[in-house]
Structures are given as structure tokens and as C-alpha cells.
Write an enzyme that holds these catalytic residues in place. Structure first.
Site, PDB file in Angstrom:
ATOM      1  CG  PHE A 129      45.133  32.500  43.225  1.00  0.00           C
ATOM      2  CD1 PHE A 129      45.080  31.222  43.711  1.00  0.00           C
ATOM      3  CD2 PHE A 129      44.847  33.558  44.057  1.00  0.00           C
ATOM      4  CE1 PHE A 129      44.662  30.986  44.995  1.00  0.00           C
ATOM      5  CE2 PHE A 129      44.572  33.190  45.661  1.00  0.00           C
ATOM      6  CZ  PHE A 129      44.428  31.827  46.141  1.00  0.00           C
ATOM      7  CB  CYS A 130      41.690  33.519  37.758  1.00  0.00           C
ATOM      8  SG  CYS A 130      42.076  31.975  37.771  1.00  0.00           S
ATOM      9  CB  THR A 131      41.327  39.013  37.577  1.00  0.00           C
ATOM     10  OG1 THR A 131      42.259  39.088  38.921  1.00  0.00           O
ATOM     11  CG2 THR A 131      40.369  40.327  37.975  1.00  0.00           C
ATOM     12  NE  ARG A 182      44.880  38.518  42.597  1.00  0.00           N
ATOM     13  CZ  ARG A 182      44.006  37.360  42.481  1.00  0.00           C
ATOM     14  NH1 ARG A 182      43.556  37.469  41.331  1.00  0.00           N
ATOM     15  NH2 ARG A 182      43.869  36.761  43.419  1.00  0.00           N
ATOM     16  CG  ASN A 203      41.623  33.882  43.198  1.00  0.00           C
ATOM     17  OD1 ASN A 203      42.290  34.555  42.603  1.00  0.00           O
ATOM     18  ND2 ASN A 203      41.073  32.617  42.518  1.00  0.00           N
TER      19      ASN A 203
END
Ligand code: NAG
Ligand code: NAG
Ligand code: NAG
Ligand code: NAG
Ligand code: NAG
Length: 365
Positions: free
Chosen positions: A128-130, A304, A291
């Protein structure tokens, strides 16, 4: 009691982290940096680096074991079968140079190839990321990302920055985990930068396993490394990422070197579902991808995107490493699962900065 404590520290962090220039809520440090010499035979390329990670065998086993057993049945059994099958005939199932590099790593650690194969298959699809791509007021493209994972303590310990060298020149670089031969974050200097964010599409995991068996599709981390190694322009990188069959859906975020060369590709397994490019003439000088599809809402339990947008607007096109680091240190863009932050810019390869993140007071995603 526990809930209000949590709420309080969250509120404090939230306030602190929203003040531009505040110090981050963790103690970020640069990971070690290594060179991988592409002129060496594939099996020997990682040997030097792995000497510093001789202990990862048991950790890799624990991560794979707990990940596999967190999946709903019958996936644990299928996954183990697939890993065993691929490991037994790795050159048949995985392309060059990855098969031989993995064999070399297993050999240098003196551990079962299945562990390295398992690690390389599982890390691929579980992040999971930004990611944020942007153009500053001078027309320079920048690219920042936080990579969020479960099993973070072990992963923080094995995070490495790697320069892939040929004829004593860096052909491409990236951040990875010792033992993982793909790249989820990378740069081809003077050409482009790439990050991938997971896109969860229901039964993707099963399809992903079937794809490996079928050899129809490359693991995404391998595709990204292939693009970094074999493509030389933003345009060709975007095209290859868009139209290579991948068994998992994903978001590819790509930054280039020219005006408006920043894009979020929402990739289905076979072709792009959507391609969202910077459009500075119409005010779109940055794009945030976490995501979730950028045209849809984000779940309230994992937002986010809005905090990142707010910070980007507050920063404006005055992009610097420090200002961008501040954006990436905003809770919950920075959260308990964040293993590293990277800031890069293909046109200025030397500004690349990577930090291992360690925010135990931050909320979980
Ligand atoms: C998975 O494998 C174990 C051990 O081989 C077996 O006991 C179990 O019944 C299997 N589970 C499923 C859902 O097939
Ligand atoms: C990470 O490394 C530190 C220092 O080497 C060590 O004390 C710790 O146990 C390691 N953690 C994990 C989860 O491997
Ligand atoms: C490799 O590059 C470095 C720095 O660019 C230089 O100092 C060194 O002499 C080069 N080595 C060889 C063998 O060309
Ligand atoms: C850009 O950001 C830096 C650091 O936050 C600040 O010192 C500088 O004044 C800003 N420049 C402009 C033009 O806003
Ligand atoms: C990572 C990598 O080097 N991928 C490929 C780039 O292209 C050459 C030549 O086609 C391949 O041999 C590499 O495997």
C-alpha cells in the site's frame, strides 16, 4: 482509555505534521546504498550485497509463512504449491535475468530457493503506498512516494538503495529489499521515474498465481525493472507499462523530464483502464495516487489522498526536497506501515533522497 490515548496522540501528530516545516514524527535515516554490477554474470550480481544480509533466511520464512496463512482458504495451499513449483524449475517460470539472480542469492545465503522465490512473488503485490508526481514552477518534474507494507520491522532492516552499473555508469537505480530482485520504485537518470501502488481488485491474488503458472504475465516488480533497463524515454516507458499483460491490476506512476511528463496509469491486467496526465495549462500541476481510482472516492477508513492534496496545495509549485519531504511526512500519508520515503526527479538524478520511516506513533492504514 486506549482509544482516547490513540485519538490524542493522533490529534497531536496531525497538528504537528500539518505545520509546514515541522520535524517528522519519526527518526528517518538513509538506507545503505549498493552497486549492482550488470557486467557480472547474473548469478554473481547480488553476492556482495547479500553478504551483509546473511541473516534474512529465517525472517523471509516468517514473513512468507504469516502472509500465506493470513490468506483465506484455499489460497494458502495453492500459494505454497505455486511457490514450490516455480522454485523447482525457476528458469522455466521466471524470465532472465531474475531466475539466475534469485538462484545466485539463494546460493550465497545457503538457503532454499523456494524462500527467495516466495519472497519475490509475495512482495510484488502486497504494497500500500502513496505516490505523487508534479511539475514545479520552473517546469521540472518531481516524483515522491511512501511505500507502506505489513511486516515493516523486518522490511525496514533490509531496505537498500541500489544503483545498477554497466561500464562503470549507472543505467538505472531503485529502492528494494535485500533478496528481492524486482523494483517497485526506480529511476532511469535523465529519462523517467516509476513507482507502483497496489490496486486491489477482488480476486486478483488467484489470478496472479495463475498468471505465474501460465507464464502469460510478468510479476510487476520485474516489469518495472525491465522498463528501467530497456526503455529510454518517458513515452516508451508509459507505453510498455500500459500494454504489457500483468496478472494483477495496479497503478503505475511515471515521471519524465519534459513539460507535463507525469502520469498515473490505472492498469487493468491487459490494458490501461485510465491514463491521467499532468495538464499544467489547466492547473493540474500535481497528481496524488494512493490505492484507489483517482476518479472515485476513497474509503473513510483509509483517506491518505485528501491530506496529501491539502499539503500539496499549501506547498504550491515551490518544490524542494525539504518541502516535499514535509508532504510525505504528513500523517496519515506517513503511517505506521510506511517503510520508506523517496524523493526523485529524473532530470536531476543527484537530488534523489531515501529515508527509512519508523513512525510507531502514527496510525495504521
Ligand atoms: C491444506 O493443506 C493441509 C496440509 O497439507 C491440509 O491438511 C488441508 O486440508 C489443506 N486445506 C485445504 C483447504 O485444502
Ligand atoms: C532489525 O535490526 C535491528 C538492529 O540490527 C535488530 O535489533 C532487530 O531485531 C531487527 N528486526 C527485525 C524484525 O529483524
Ligand atoms: C568509474 O567511475 C568513477 C566515478 O565516475 C571514477 O572515479 C572511476 O575512475 C571509474 N572507474 C573506471 C574503472 O573507469
Ligand atoms: C519555497 O520554500 C522554501 C522552504 O519552505 C521557502 O524558504 C521559500 O521562501 C519558498 N519560496 C517561495 C517563492 O515561496
Ligand atoms: C532487467 C533487464 O535487463 N531486462 C532485459 C532488458 O533487455 C535485455 C535484452 O533484450 C534482456 O536480456 C534483459 O533481460
Amino acid at each position: 482509555m486506549a482509544a482516547s490515548l490513540f485519538a490524542n496522540s493522533f490529534a497531536v501528530c496531525f497538528l504537528v505534521c500539518f505545520t509546514l516545516g515541522a520535524s517528522p514524527p519519526d527518526n528517518p535515516v538513509a538506507p545503505p546504498r549498493y552497486q549492482i554490477n550488470l557486467d557480472l554474470p547474473e548469478e554473481q550480481r547480488w553476492t556482495e550485497l547479500m553478504k551483509n544480509y546473511a541473516q534474512i533466511g529465517p525472517d523471509a520464512y516468517n514473513v512468507i509463512y504469516s502472509y500465506v496463512h493470513s490468506l483465506p482458504p484455499p489460497l494458502p495451499n495453492i500459494t505454497i504449491k505455486v511457490i514450490e513449483m516455480v522454485a523447482a524449475d525457476v528458469d522455466q517460470y521466471l524470465p532472465s535475468p531474475y531466475a539466475a539472480e534469485m538462484r545466485g542469492i539463494a546460493k550465497s545465503l545457503n538457503i532454499d530457493l523456494g524462500l527467495i522465490v516466495g519472497m519475490n512473488i509475495l512482495y510484488d503485490v502486497t504494497a500500500f503506498c502513496t505516490s505523487i508526481v508534479m511539475q514545479d514552477s520552473k517546469g521540472v518534474i518531481w516524483h515522491a512516494r511512501n511505500l507502506d507494507y505489513s511486516y515493516t520491522d523486518m522490511l525496514r532492516n533490509i531496505t537498500v538503495q541500489v544503483d545498477f552499473i554497466q561500464n562503470n555508469k549507472t543505467v538505472y537505480s531503485g529502492v528494494t529489499y535485500a533478496g528481492y530482485v524486482g523494483l517497485l520504485t526506480g529511476m532511469r537518470p535523465k529519462a523517467f521515474t516509476i513507482t507502483i501502488d497496489e490496486r486491489d481488485q477482488g480476486a486478483w491474488w488467484e489470478n496472479f498465481l495463475i498468471g505465474i503458472i501460465d507464464r502469460k504475465a510478468e510479476p510487476i516488480g520485474f516489469l518495472i525493472r525491465d522498463v528501467l533497463a530497456n526503455e529510454t524515454t518517458f513515452e516508451s516507458a508509459v507505453k510498455r507499462l500500459s500494454f504489457t499483460t500483468t496478472e494483477a491490476s495496479a497503478y503505475f506512476i511515471v515521471g519524465g523530464v519534459g513539460k507535463d511528463e507525469g502520469v498515473v496509469i490505472t492498469k487493468g491486467r491487459i490494458a490501461p483502464v485510465d491514463t491521467w496526465q499532468l495538464d499544467t495549462a489547466n492547473g493540474r500541476w500535481y497528481e496524488v495516487e494512493t490505492n484507489y481510482d483517482h476518479w472515485g472516492p476513497v474509503p473513510k477508513t483509509d483517506d491518505r489522498r485528501d491530506p496529501a492534496n491539502k499539503k500539496m496545495v499549501a506547498m504550491g509549485q515551490n518544490v524542494t526536497v525539504d518541502n516535499l519531504f514535509d508532504v510525505m511526512s504528513t500523517v496519515p500519508v506517513l503511517n505506521d506501515d510506511t517503510t520508506y520515503t523517496i524523493i526523485m526527479s529524473a532530470s536531476q538524478p543527484d537530488i534523489t533522497k531515501v529515508w527509512i520511516r519508523n513512525c510507531h506513533t502514527c496510525p495504521k492504514t
